[in-house]
Design a protein around this motif. Sequence first.
Motif, short mmCIF file in Angstrom:
data_model
loop_
_atom_site.label_atom_id
_atom_site.label_comp_id
_atom_site.label_asym_id
_atom_site.label_seq_id
_atom_site.Cartn_x
_atom_site.Cartn_y
_atom_site.Cartn_z
N ARG A 1 0.83 -1.22 0.00
CA ARG A 1 0.00 0.00 0.00
C ARG A 1 0.86 1.26 0.00
N ASP A 2 1.91 1.25 0.82
CA ASP A 2 2.77 2.43 0.94
C ASP A 2 3.84 2.50 -0.14
N LYS A 3 3.83 1.52 -1.04
CA LYS A 3 4.76 1.44 -2.17
C LYS A 3 6.22 1.33 -1.73
N ALA A 4 6.42 0.71 -0.56
CA ALA A 4 7.78 0.37 -0.15
C ALA A 4 8.30 -0.79 -0.99
N VAL A 5 7.38 -1.58 -1.53
CA VAL A 5 7.70 -2.64 -2.50
C VAL A 5 6.71 -2.52 -3.65
N ASP A 6 7.05 -3.16 -4.76
CA ASP A 6 6.20 -3.05 -5.94
C ASP A 6 5.05 -4.04 -5.95
N ALA A 7 5.21 -5.15 -5.24
CA ALA A 7 4.16 -6.17 -5.16
C ALA A 7 4.40 -7.00 -3.91
N GLY A 8 3.36 -7.71 -3.51
CA GLY A 8 3.47 -8.54 -2.32
C GLY A 8 2.81 -9.89 -2.52
N LEU A 9 3.46 -10.91 -2.01
CA LEU A 9 2.91 -12.27 -2.00
C LEU A 9 2.27 -12.49 -0.64
N VAL A 10 0.95 -12.73 -0.61
CA VAL A 10 0.26 -12.81 0.67
C VAL A 10 -0.42 -14.16 0.84
N ILE A 11 -0.62 -14.52 2.09
CA ILE A 11 -1.19 -15.81 2.46
C ILE A 11 -2.24 -15.60 3.55
N HIS A 12 -2.79 -16.70 4.06
CA HIS A 12 -3.69 -16.68 5.20
C HIS A 12 -4.92 -15.81 4.93
N GLU A 13 -5.30 -15.04 5.98
CA GLU A 13 -6.54 -14.27 5.90
C GLU A 13 -6.43 -13.06 4.98
#
Length: 277
Positions: free
Chosen positions: A141-153
């Motif tokens: 969200r804060d654009k500290a990274v370009d994308a995120g791999l997410v799991i769980h909830e």
Amino acid sequence: MKIAFSPCPNDTFVFHAWVHQLIPGAPQLDVTYADIDITNTLASGSKGPDVVKISYAALPWVLDRYALLPCGGAMGRGCGPLVLTADKISDPTVLANKRVAVPSERSTAYLLFRLWVAQEVPGGVGEIVVMPFHEIMPAVRDKAVDAGLVIHEARFTYRNYRLSRLVDLGRWWEDDTKLPIPLGAIVARRTLDLSAIANWIRASVKHAWANPEDSRQYVMHHAQEMSYQVAQQHIKLYVNEFTENIGGLGYQAIETLLTRAHQAGLVPEVDLAKLRP
């Protein structure tokens, strides 16, 4: 008996009855609650717990000491990890040479991500940034990274961060293989009575299904500020027929994942005979 599993609702739901000594004949448990990247590390050490929840991606490093149990883990359909971005995009090639946050480099999510990238992102992504899974969506969200791999909830909550789904890696895996997604495995030291441990876990699962309200307080105590509704969605998604018994289709999924990952140079080769009881 020492055991380690995550504080996530599916694990606390599954193990509630055993932890609270509701399973006749089962030994008392000394529980360590930790996220999957930590339990993976615990299992890789020589003094790891007797029983531990790890990612299927970590199996190649522990199979000499631990046996895969045929129950208690997380596997299923429609429950795979997601790749999220702050901006709504549909072209995966935009990830070329970009920074991507991941929760662990020894996770099924990471293996699926790397296998997908090999097909969809010519030249590959750039820097991989490992961070706790609950920090990934704020970082995207804060654009500290370009994308995120997410799991769980995060499957249920990513829209709260105004993020967009680039790909559902679970759907990609299922379309490609027609197999369920092997996420979290329960392993036990090979020196123990594996059949008895599996029976106690199955009894705990069956108790949870038969008495779902019994575990509510315990589940929510460890649910990391998750709402009860989200916790219930989490349990419904990850605790299923494969939790009670991996079965032939489940073992086929595990073998396919680890074989493909080895062919891609992501994990050591596995003696597939060691995976089954």
